[in-house]
Design an enzyme around this catalytic site. Sequence first.
Site, PDB file in Angstrom:
ATOM      1  N   GLU A   5      -7.455   4.790   7.327  1.00  0.00           N
ATOM      2  CA  GLU A   5      -6.923   6.071   7.534  1.00  0.00           C
ATOM      3  C   GLU A   5      -7.987   6.568   6.115  1.00  0.00           C
ATOM      4  O   GLU A   5      -8.199   7.737   6.480  1.00  0.00           O
ATOM      5  CB  GLU A   5      -5.632   5.632   6.476  1.00  0.00           C
ATOM      6  CG  GLU A   5      -4.411   6.035   7.275  1.00  0.00           C
ATOM      7  CD  GLU A   5      -2.962   5.311   6.672  1.00  0.00           C
ATOM      8  OE1 GLU A   5      -3.086   5.109   5.416  1.00  0.00           O
ATOM      9  OE2 GLU A   5      -2.381   5.305   7.618  1.00  0.00           O
ATOM     10  N   SER A  15       3.050  -2.352  10.302  1.00  0.00           N
ATOM     11  CA  SER A  15       5.254  -2.410  10.523  1.00  0.00           C
ATOM     12  C   SER A  15       5.088  -3.464  10.313  1.00  0.00           C
ATOM     13  O   SER A  15       5.999  -4.543  11.039  1.00  0.00           O
ATOM     14  CB  SER A  15       4.829  -2.260  11.836  1.00  0.00           C
ATOM     15  OG  SER A  15       4.887  -0.969  12.205  1.00  0.00           O
ATOM     16  N   HIS A  43      -9.857   1.074   4.888  1.00  0.00           N
ATOM     17  CA  HIS A  43      -8.163   1.316   5.159  1.00  0.00           C
ATOM     18  C   HIS A  43      -8.582   2.211   6.430  1.00  0.00           C
ATOM     19  O   HIS A  43      -9.896   3.287   6.346  1.00  0.00           O
ATOM     20  CB  HIS A  43      -7.171   1.953   4.457  1.00  0.00           C
ATOM     21  CG  HIS A  43      -5.758   1.844   5.193  1.00  0.00           C
ATOM     22  ND1 HIS A  43      -5.800   2.908   6.095  1.00  0.00           N
ATOM     23  CD2 HIS A  43      -4.379   0.887   5.005  1.00  0.00           C
ATOM     24  CE1 HIS A  43      -4.279   1.905   6.618  1.00  0.00           C
ATOM     25  NE2 HIS A  43      -4.123   1.462   5.928  1.00  0.00           N
ATOM     26  N   LYS A  84       0.150   4.305  -0.500  1.00  0.00           N
ATOM     27  CA  LYS A  84      -0.429   5.200   0.153  1.00  0.00           C
ATOM     28  C   LYS A  84      -0.255   6.682  -0.483  1.00  0.00           C
ATOM     29  O   LYS A  84       0.263   6.142  -1.905  1.00  0.00           O
ATOM     30  CB  LYS A  84      -0.044   5.657   1.519  1.00  0.00           C
ATOM     31  CG  LYS A  84      -0.427   4.804   3.070  1.00  0.00           C
ATOM     32  CD  LYS A  84       0.003   3.858   4.226  1.00  0.00           C
ATOM     33  CE  LYS A  84      -0.073   2.969   5.173  1.00  0.00           C
ATOM     34  NZ  LYS A  84      -0.347   3.563   6.416  1.00  0.00           N
ATOM     35  N   ASN A 111       0.639  -0.833   0.218  1.00  0.00           N
ATOM     36  CA  ASN A 111      -0.109   0.107  -0.207  1.00  0.00           C
ATOM     37  C   ASN A 111       1.250   1.506  -0.208  1.00  0.00           C
ATOM     38  O   ASN A 111       1.253   1.720   1.001  1.00  0.00           O
ATOM     39  CB  ASN A 111      -1.322  -0.107   0.666  1.00  0.00           C
ATOM     40  CG  ASN A 111      -1.960   1.484   1.602  1.00  0.00           C
ATOM     41  OD1 ASN A 111      -1.874   2.052   0.078  1.00  0.00           O
ATOM     42  ND2 ASN A 111      -2.280   0.883   2.601  1.00  0.00           N
ATOM     43  N   GLY A 125       1.966   1.932  10.525  1.00  0.00           N
ATOM     44  CA  GLY A 125       3.074   2.826  10.919  1.00  0.00           C
ATOM     45  C   GLY A 125       3.824   3.371  12.365  1.00  0.00           C
ATOM     46  O   GLY A 125       4.532   4.333  12.216  1.00  0.00           O
ATOM     47  N   GLU A 171      -5.739  -4.664  10.662  1.00  0.00           N
ATOM     48  CA  GLU A 171      -4.781  -3.970  10.369  1.00  0.00           C
ATOM     49  C   GLU A 171      -4.856  -3.236  12.113  1.00  0.00           C
ATOM     50  O   GLU A 171      -5.955  -2.419  12.145  1.00  0.00           O
ATOM     51  CB  GLU A 171      -4.466  -2.805   9.503  1.00  0.00           C
ATOM     52  CG  GLU A 171      -4.214  -3.938   8.548  1.00  0.00           C
ATOM     53  CD  GLU A 171      -3.339  -2.798   7.001  1.00  0.00           C
ATOM     54  OE1 GLU A 171      -2.891  -3.073   6.528  1.00  0.00           O
ATOM     55  OE2 GLU A 171      -4.633  -1.841   6.939  1.00  0.00           O
TER      56      GLU A 171
HETATM   57  P1  PGA Z   1       2.096  -0.081   7.751  1.00  0.00           P
HETATM   58  O1  PGA Z   1       1.666   0.378   6.785  1.00  0.00           O
HETATM   59  O2  PGA Z   1       3.290  -1.363   7.046  1.00  0.00           O
HETATM   60  O3  PGA Z   1       3.232   1.096   7.152  1.00  0.00           O
HETATM   61  O4  PGA Z   1       2.959   0.159   9.004  1.00  0.00           O
HETATM   62  C1  PGA Z   1       0.577  -0.506   6.670  1.00  0.00           C
HETATM   63  C2  PGA Z   1      -1.241  -0.129   6.768  1.00  0.00           C
HETATM   64  O5  PGA Z   1      -1.170   0.590   6.255  1.00  0.00           O
HETATM   65  O6  PGA Z   1      -1.527  -0.826   4.975  1.00  0.00           O
END
Ligand code: PGA
Length: 237
Positions: A95, A198, A93, A10, A8, A166, A160
């Site tokens: 976010e 992560s 997601h 983003k 992803n 992150g 997640e």
């Molecule tokens: P990350 O993000 O691997 O940077 O923790 C995962 C995600 O939001 O899909």
Amino acid sequence: MRRMIAGNWKMNMLTAGAAQLAGSLRRGADGLGCDLLVCPPATLIAAVSHILAGSPCQVGGQDCHAEPSGAHTGDIAAPMLRDAGATYVILGHSERRADHGETDATVQAKVHAATKAGLIPIVCVGETLAEREAGAAQSVVTDQLAGSLPTGFAGLVAYEPIWAIGTGRIPTHADITAMHAAIRQRVGPGIRILYGGSVKPDNAAAVLALPEVGGALVGGASLDAASFLAIAAACPA
Ligand code: PGA
């Protein structure tokens, strides 16, 4: 079940960097024992699809609108993603849920739209740290699944935990195993359940070997070809 490693990107990457990353993935994608997917920002889907055409690495979107077309300035419809070369789409997601107020009902409507357009949806669920500390993680996630997945859902689920995205923190292996078992019970057999939050080259092998972990949804580490391919290479055969 063959595992899926999904990246992803983003809101990252411009044309030149995306071309470089996709080119490296194209060179590294052959002979992996897992499925590979990258989800660039919508502006880059066509270019990345072109570079990856004929390679085992698939391309997906990061969101789509619930309607197939119409007066929705700034939004992207599922048939547009398909037209640009996407075969998957990430939906719900955390976010999107946080930044755009997406509810489980919104996500379910988007799942219908994606499926109708021929895209395979990857539906994200996960609890906040406060919810985990209150002992509510499993009920939050099963409620999200109940609201977000239509009957007969044919896609993937990504677990997640929001506090792991992150941050460099991941749940204990026991907690990941327990959550994936709870999700499996809810969705039934045949649906791949990804873990996200992560995932890095140094923790991927252990996470990917846990029961019911059908792959990973990778954010930060998917922006670097070597890291992303190292995570893919960590999939058990
Ligand atoms: P990350 O993000 O691997 O940077 O923790 C995962 C995600 O939001 O899909």
